[in-house]
Design an enzyme around this catalytic site. Sequence first.
Site: not given
Length: 494
Positions: A150, A271
């Site tokens: 999980h 970026s």
Amino acid sequence: MDIRGPRLKKQSDAALEFTSSMPSDGRIARQVVRVNMAHMVALVRSREVAEETASACAGFLLSVSPTTEPGAKSEDYHQQLEQEAVDSLGVGKAGFLNLGKSRNDQVASAVRMELRAAILDLWEAVLDLQTSLLKVAERHASTIIPGYTHLQRAQPVTLAHHLLAHFDALGRDAERLAQLYPRVNQSPMGAAALAGTSVPVDRDLVSGLLGFDGLVRNSMDAVSSRDFLVEAIACAATSMLDASRLAEEQILWGSKEFGFIELDDAYSASSSIMPQKKNAVVSELVRAKAGTVLGSFAAAGAILKAVPYSYNLDLQEATPHLWRAMDDATTSLRMLAGTVATMSVNADAMSAAASEDDSTAVALANYIVKTHGLSFRQAHSIVGELVRVSSEKGVPLSRIASAQMPRVSAKFGKRFSIDESTARSLLDPTNFVKAISTSGGANPRFAADELARRRKEVASSRAKLRKLGSRLRASEKRLLRATSGLAREVKTKE
Ligand code: ARG
């Protein structure tokens, strides 16, 4: 010469462009030429075509360059090749090329032949990715890392163990490709349009010359079936699903939140505005391409659904999805292999994370069962309560265990205690993995054996792959020799 012949008037240019498979036929052009070669060898052996004609056709096929020009106006490469032959030899000779064969058996054959190579490429990419994983695993046989369920820290494992889980999934992908190969490698030739042909074409001879393992026996099945294509895309998709899970973990593990790995600059991008950025763009695209390949699967399946037997042009529409899926999967796996091989591992961050969050609590429960005879569910409850108190007070579980075990255990009718150092040792992540006894579990003691097993597995898979590759190359040589023989035969007699 025009196959529409006197039967049909001129086709609209737009309809021709709409129905033409030329834009994607470049992929099978070489194979189409080979099919024509093998078929001509068979025709001359059964004396259906005069040696001189066969020789001229063979000479043409050996010299032709199997390319499709963008914008070339033709229904497909099958037709273009015949047209080029007619232009070069005249219809009196080149007109025999299609005796006893159809584009229907020819295209099914050519796609199967080209797919063989694509399967081997994808298979090799899977093995390369497995090899990369194996190398990292070898260096980290006892590096402790949190195992997750999980996406919550669950129990400590080793990095090697985690990577071998991915390795084994990929191993099944390789196995699936190996099993797919012989189903693909069956010859449709001799089926002609759908019914077979009155022209005595020795199907086994043609099949052998084209490197097939055997025949697609039923002639209608031979021209109609594309389940091999769907199966191949399914194999590509399954590999990509497996690859995408690894890629996703690379992205997560490379984030500051995890800090477990750093991908090499060679596989990262920055970026345009944030100068500090380092993004896992290769892994991201692998993750995305799993979706693209699944899309190809859905497209091919939807195209083939409910197509009545035998050949319909619908089948043509499925083929580009096959190439796209195989190519995307192969490139993605190759790229991923590179990212795995070059990533750096922060073992300290991994083991630090593994010792937080009481992820070894089950060891304490198992100890209570063993030493105090309570059932596992009772022990589970005791430890659950201790964990709650520990996290409420912000005090380590081992200390809470020693302080409060008597009180909590008494609730279950058995009052006992545990000293802090025993609890600490039970809860230690390294001791935790070392205590694992089930085979295939995360105990680092098993690693050497497990790694050796995987090395063998890759080596034997690679050997199989090489053998198939060299068989293909040998059959190509045989076909070229037979065709050259045919081309020469008459010239020497002349
Ligand atoms: N271009 C076709 C394909 O790729 C080849 C077979 C066409 N057959 C036909 N009867 N039009 O499937």
